[in-house]
Enzyme design. Structure first.
Site, PDB file in Angstrom:
ATOM      1  N   HIS A   1      -7.009  -8.255 -10.341  1.00  0.00           N
ATOM      2  CA  HIS A   1      -6.795  -6.590 -10.419  1.00  0.00           C
ATOM      3  C   HIS A   1      -6.208  -6.099 -11.680  1.00  0.00           C
ATOM      4  O   HIS A   1      -5.165  -6.832 -12.312  1.00  0.00           O
ATOM      5  CB  HIS A   1      -5.441  -6.289  -9.359  1.00  0.00           C
TER       6      HIS A   1
ATOM      7  N   TYR B   1       0.252   2.486  -4.475  1.00  0.00           N
ATOM      8  CA  TYR B   1       1.938   2.683  -4.346  1.00  0.00           C
ATOM      9  C   TYR B   1       2.149   4.357  -3.917  1.00  0.00           C
ATOM     10  O   TYR B   1       1.806   5.197  -5.034  1.00  0.00           O
ATOM     11  CB  TYR B   1       2.706   2.422  -5.545  1.00  0.00           C
TER      12      TYR B   1
ATOM     13  N   PRO C   1      10.906  -5.913  -3.003  1.00  0.00           N
ATOM     14  CA  PRO C   1       9.662  -6.178  -3.143  1.00  0.00           C
ATOM     15  C   PRO C   1       8.795  -5.087  -4.255  1.00  0.00           C
ATOM     16  O   PRO C   1       7.726  -5.444  -4.029  1.00  0.00           O
ATOM     17  CB  PRO C   1       9.155  -6.276  -1.859  1.00  0.00           C
TER      18      PRO C   1
ATOM     19  N   LYS D   1       8.124  -9.172  -7.967  1.00  0.00           N
ATOM     20  CA  LYS D   1       8.521 -10.138  -9.056  1.00  0.00           C
ATOM     21  C   LYS D   1       9.055 -11.305  -8.354  1.00  0.00           C
ATOM     22  O   LYS D   1       9.511 -12.243  -9.176  1.00  0.00           O
ATOM     23  CB  LYS D   1       9.809  -9.236  -9.649  1.00  0.00           C
TER      24      LYS D   1
ATOM     25  N   TYR E   1       5.077  -4.658 -14.933  1.00  0.00           N
ATOM     26  CA  TYR E   1       4.348  -5.154 -13.596  1.00  0.00           C
ATOM     27  C   TYR E   1       3.542  -6.399 -13.954  1.00  0.00           C
ATOM     28  O   TYR E   1       3.573  -7.600 -13.030  1.00  0.00           O
ATOM     29  CB  TYR E   1       3.333  -4.125 -13.216  1.00  0.00           C
TER      30      TYR E   1
END
Length: 390
Positions: A72, A201, A293, A297, A385
């Site tokens: 991704h 998200y 979550p 990580k 990220y």
């Protein structure tokens, strides 16, 4: 039984450490309290940072990941019916993430360990770590109905929050930092292709939602729910209806529905145990730290820990210097606290608290707008990220 490194726990951290040590010519024994089937089917994380992907490839555990994993190059943020894509490679100099479930990582590492590595004992329950502050630490364990002792030069506790390793560090030497959140995630697995090709998200006044996936045909989705929620109290159609509301956009995007095959509730918590080392006992992964979550990580932090230990032990063998081993805790904790900060920022930006005011809601929208309109803010998210340096 005698070995150089006793590894307690055969999750991804313990298994990867065994592989890294094997490649460095250092012997180890892995003790795992559960059976192989449990370890290979325990549903956990699914996002691998660029650094984790690179480590698995270098360790010879990347072939199936590269074949079946989903690379991704970004994520989508949704808020106020708007959509904004964060382009990871453009913001980070080419870094990305891989969607590849922890269960699959464990299967790959178990196969390698059983084929090429040292002993991996399933259903071997660690009872205690003894003598951590001596040069001959020991792990007492029970296997096949008998108690035995694993004598080591070093012990690495990869046995999670409830394991025995952390208990071997005297309480008067430790500091604990933690925060619990007043909400949880209701997660589902569904036999339906993902409705978007990257993770989504979504911040909504009714609560957070996440669209993820396990494969091109299996979706993984989450809903923010009150802490203590019973997963079975939500009906399947009720879940899909609520997901649809929270992912709503101003265009013609739609959420595809399918049979739900699994439901579970994940609590939200931040936790750090300092130090991560006592004598010749080293903590790694959830034994030392837990993150909510939202930032993806947990698994990646565990990988960073065991890479740091393997490098430090290899350095000592090559140079005779314990400098890197002595610095293990401080080295890992710098990265841990950056991950805690990132995960906290993502969590508080996307989840309305039960007692949130209209002011709080406006601040969340302002933070999201800042990411969508500022390359600097967007870069900070992308760098966090895709992963902090190991």
């Amino acid at each position: 039984m005698r070995t150089t490194v006793g590894i307690v726990g055969a999750g991804p951290a313990g298994l990867l450490l065994a592989r890294l040590l094997h490649d460095a010519g250092i012997d180890s024994v892995v003790l795992e309290s559960r059976d192989r089937a449990y370890v290979e089917h325990r549903q956990r994380a699914g996002i691998l940072e660029q650094g984790t992907v690179d480590v698995l490839r270098a360790a010879g555990a990347g072939e199936r990941m590269d074949r079946e994993g989903l690379e991704h190059g970004g994520i989508e943020l949704r808020y106020d019916r708007k959509r904004h894509r964060v382009d990871f490679p453009a913001l980070t100099g080419g870094r990305s993430v891989m969607v590849y479930a922890q269960t699959e990582v464990c299967k790959d590492l178990i196969a390698l360990q059983l084929k090429e590595g040292g002993p991996l004992l399933f259903e071997a329950e660690a009872l205690a770590v003894e003598g951590a502050d001596t040069d001959r630490p020991r792990v007492r364990f029970r296997h096949e109905g008998r108690e035995d002792v694993l004598e080591c030069d070093y012990v690495v506790g990869c046995d999670g929050f409830w394991g025995v390793a952390r208990k071997a560090i005297p309480a008067e030497l430790t500091r604990v930092f933690e925060r619990s959140y007043p909400f949880a995630w209701l997660g589902i697995l569904a036999d339906v292709p993902p409705s978007h090709d990257e993770l989504v998200y979504a911040r909504h006044d009714r609560g957070f939602a996440l669209l993820s996936m396990r494969s091109p045909s299996v979706s993984r989705l989450y809903l923010q729910v009150p802490e203590g929620t019973d997963a079975e109290s939500w009906g399947d159609e009720e879940i899909w209806d609520e997901l649809e509301r929270r992912f709503e956009t101003g265009d013609d995007w739609r959420l595809e529905r399918g049979p739900i095959t699994q439901k579970s509730v994940t609590p939200m918590r931040s936790y750090v145990h300092e130090p991560m080392r006592h004598g010749r006992l080293f903590l790694a992964g959830d034994a030392a730290h837990i993150v909510p979550p939202t930032g993806a990580k947990g698994l990646n932090l565990a990988v960073g820990d065991v890479v740091t230990f393997a490098r430090a032990l290899s350095y000592q063998r090559e140079t005779g210097s314990a400098e890197l081993l002595d610095a293990y805790s401080s080295t890992c904790l710098r990265r841990v606290w950056q991950a805690e900060r990132f995960s906290y920022d993502m969590t508080t930006m996307l989840h309305p608290a039960p007692d949130a005011t209209p002011f709080d809601a406006r601040l969340q929208l302002a933070r999201l707008d800042r990411i969508a309109t500022s390359r600097a803010a967007e870069t900070d998210l992308a760098e966090g990220y895709t992963g902090f340096p190991v």
